[in-house]
Design a protein around this motif. Structure first.
Motif, PDB file in Angstrom:
ATOM      1  N   ASN A   1       0.817  -1.213   0.000  1.00 45.77           N
ATOM      2  CA  ASN A   1       0.000   0.000   0.000  1.00 45.77           C
ATOM      3  C   ASN A   1       0.852   1.265   0.000  1.00 45.77           C
ATOM      4  O   ASN A   1       0.356   2.353   0.297  1.00 45.77           O
TER       5      ASN A   1
ATOM      6  N   ASP B   1      -7.405  -1.926  -2.513  1.00 48.57           N
ATOM      7  CA  ASP B   1      -8.754  -2.189  -3.003  1.00 48.57           C
ATOM      8  C   ASP B   1      -8.930  -1.825  -4.471  1.00 48.57           C
ATOM      9  O   ASP B   1      -9.985  -2.087  -5.061  1.00 48.57           O
ATOM     10  N   THR B   2      -7.912  -1.219  -5.098  1.00 51.51           N
ATOM     11  CA  THR B   2      -7.968  -0.969  -6.538  1.00 51.51           C
ATOM     12  C   THR B   2      -7.401  -2.136  -7.335  1.00 51.51           C
ATOM     13  O   THR B   2      -7.502  -2.145  -8.554  1.00 51.51           O
TER      14      THR B   2
ATOM     15  N   GLY C   1      -9.077  -8.787  -6.564  1.00 52.76           N
ATOM     16  CA  GLY C   1      -9.322  -9.250  -5.202  1.00 52.76           C
ATOM     17  C   GLY C   1      -8.195 -10.045  -4.583  1.00 52.76           C
ATOM     18  O   GLY C   1      -7.726  -9.736  -3.477  1.00 52.76           O
TER      19      GLY C   1
ATOM     20  N   GLY D   1      -5.098  -7.824  -4.154  1.00 51.44           N
ATOM     21  CA  GLY D   1      -5.282  -6.875  -3.060  1.00 51.44           C
ATOM     22  C   GLY D   1      -5.115  -7.532  -1.701  1.00 51.44           C
ATOM     23  O   GLY D   1      -4.572  -6.924  -0.771  1.00 51.44           O
TER      24      GLY D   1
ATOM     25  N   GLU E   1      -2.424  -6.464   1.138  1.00 48.03           N
ATOM     26  CA  GLU E   1      -2.770  -6.085   2.509  1.00 48.03           C
ATOM     27  C   GLU E   1      -1.980  -6.887   3.538  1.00 48.03           C
ATOM     28  O   GLU E   1      -1.670  -6.380   4.615  1.00 48.03           O
TER      29      GLU E   1
ATOM     30  N   TRP F   1      -4.646   4.906   2.885  1.00 56.01           N
ATOM     31  CA  TRP F   1      -5.750   4.332   2.142  1.00 56.01           C
ATOM     32  C   TRP F   1      -6.857   3.806   3.049  1.00 56.01           C
ATOM     33  O   TRP F   1      -7.991   3.670   2.641  1.00 56.01           O
TER      34      TRP F   1
ATOM     35  N   GLY G   1      -8.983   0.912   4.914  1.00 54.94           N
ATOM     36  CA  GLY G   1      -9.351  -0.457   4.548  1.00 54.94           C
ATOM     37  C   GLY G   1     -10.220  -1.081   5.615  1.00 54.94           C
ATOM     38  O   GLY G   1     -10.137  -0.714   6.794  1.00 54.94           O
ATOM     39  N   ASP G   2     -11.067  -2.029   5.208  1.00 49.58           N
ATOM     40  CA  ASP G   2     -12.002  -2.660   6.135  1.00 49.58           C
ATOM     41  C   ASP G   2     -11.525  -4.017   6.636  1.00 49.58           C
ATOM     42  O   ASP G   2     -12.170  -4.612   7.498  1.00 49.58           O
ATOM     43  N   SER G   3     -10.444  -4.547   6.089  1.00 49.40           N
ATOM     44  CA  SER G   3      -9.975  -5.861   6.508  1.00 49.40           C
ATOM     45  C   SER G   3      -9.358  -5.794   7.910  1.00 49.40           C
ATOM     46  O   SER G   3      -8.972  -4.727   8.390  1.00 49.40           O
TER      47      SER G   3
END
Length: 259
Positions: A184, A190-191, A194, A197, A201, A221, A223-225
């Motif tokens: 990142n 996320d761009t 899947g 990415g 991460e 950036w 992120g939800d993870s």
């Protein structure tokens, strides 16, 4: 442990004396990431959409700090492989010294060199307008960056002992770039597709860069993870695990070089 540390410092002094006798090596090591940073900032800054519309250098600098810690891996590999190929390592092994001393000395010397390089890049960041939000946070971020560098030192030493030939290191050196850019540091995970990415991460570099941005107070950036939400924790866990694994592997490989 006391024996290993004393012998390790003796070996570290050897490397420091080499750099004192060849100062241009150190100067180039400090200036190279500065030049790359200025090139990224002034050539590509206008074309990159920065999170929250922040200044590009505020976003760029933590990524460059992390990339610089990663790219130092090749210098360690080459130094270790050169000592092996020239018989220097065999001379050390014939002496009454702790088996881990040569590796500890190399780690100490290279970490001190990394401190100098990172300091030069921090000065560059301040010169172009980058600012951390708080001094304690900045210290924490610098600590995590150097922790990552320390763990990668052991990866570099293991690979240098494994390859034994400076020429063979080039193949591994090329891999620094995909590992660095598959993070990142410059692009939001996320761009990416899947699966790519997800790899980005979970890249240890991504955790350190995200944690550094958080502690510096710079834009990132997000992120939800889970790994993105716990960047500081992972920026500590990844280097600890990497160091534990590759320290043992490096010492064992060093002890059986002649077999």
């Amino acid at each position: 442990m006391r024996w290993a540390l004393a012998d390790g410092w003796t070996v570290a002094r050897r490397d420091l004396i080499h750099w004192a006798n060849q100062p241009m090596t150190v100067v180039f090591g400090v200036l190279f990431p500065v030049v790359i940073t200025l090139a990224f900032g002034y050539l590509f800054g206008g074309a990159v959409k920065v999170p929250a519309g922040a200044d590009y250098f505020a976003f760029l600098m933590p990524g460059m700090y992390g990339m610089t810690m990663l790219f130092g891996l090749s210098a360690t590999m080459i130094a270790v492989a050169t000592d092996v190929s020239k018989g220097v390592t065999d001379r050390f092994r014939s002496m009454p010294m702790a088996p881990s001393a040569v590796l500890i000395g190399r780690a100490v010397a290279d970490l001190l060199n990394s401190v100098l390089i990172l300091a030069g890049l921090l000065v560059c960041g301040l010169a172009v307008g980058w600012r951390p939000s708080s001094f304690p946070g900045a210290l924490g971020a610098v600590g995590l960056l150097l922790l990552l560098r320390f763990s990668l030192l052991w990866v570099g030493m293991y690979l240098g002992l494994l390859l034994r030939d400076p020429g063979g290191v080039v193949a591994i050196q090329v891999l620094e770039f995909p590992v660095g850019f598959l993070s990142n540091a410059f692009v939001a995970p996320d761009t990416m597709p899947g699966w790519l990415g997800a790899i980005s991460e979970w890249n240890p570099l991504s955790s350190t860069v995200a944690a550094a941005r958080e502690l510096f107070g710079n834009p990132g950036w997000g992120g939800d993870s889970w790994v993105a939400q716990h960047a500081v924790l992972m920026a500590v866990l990844w280097p600890v695990v990497i160091t534990a694994v590759f320290f043992v592997l490096s010492v064992r490989l060093y002890q059986r070089l002649d077999r």
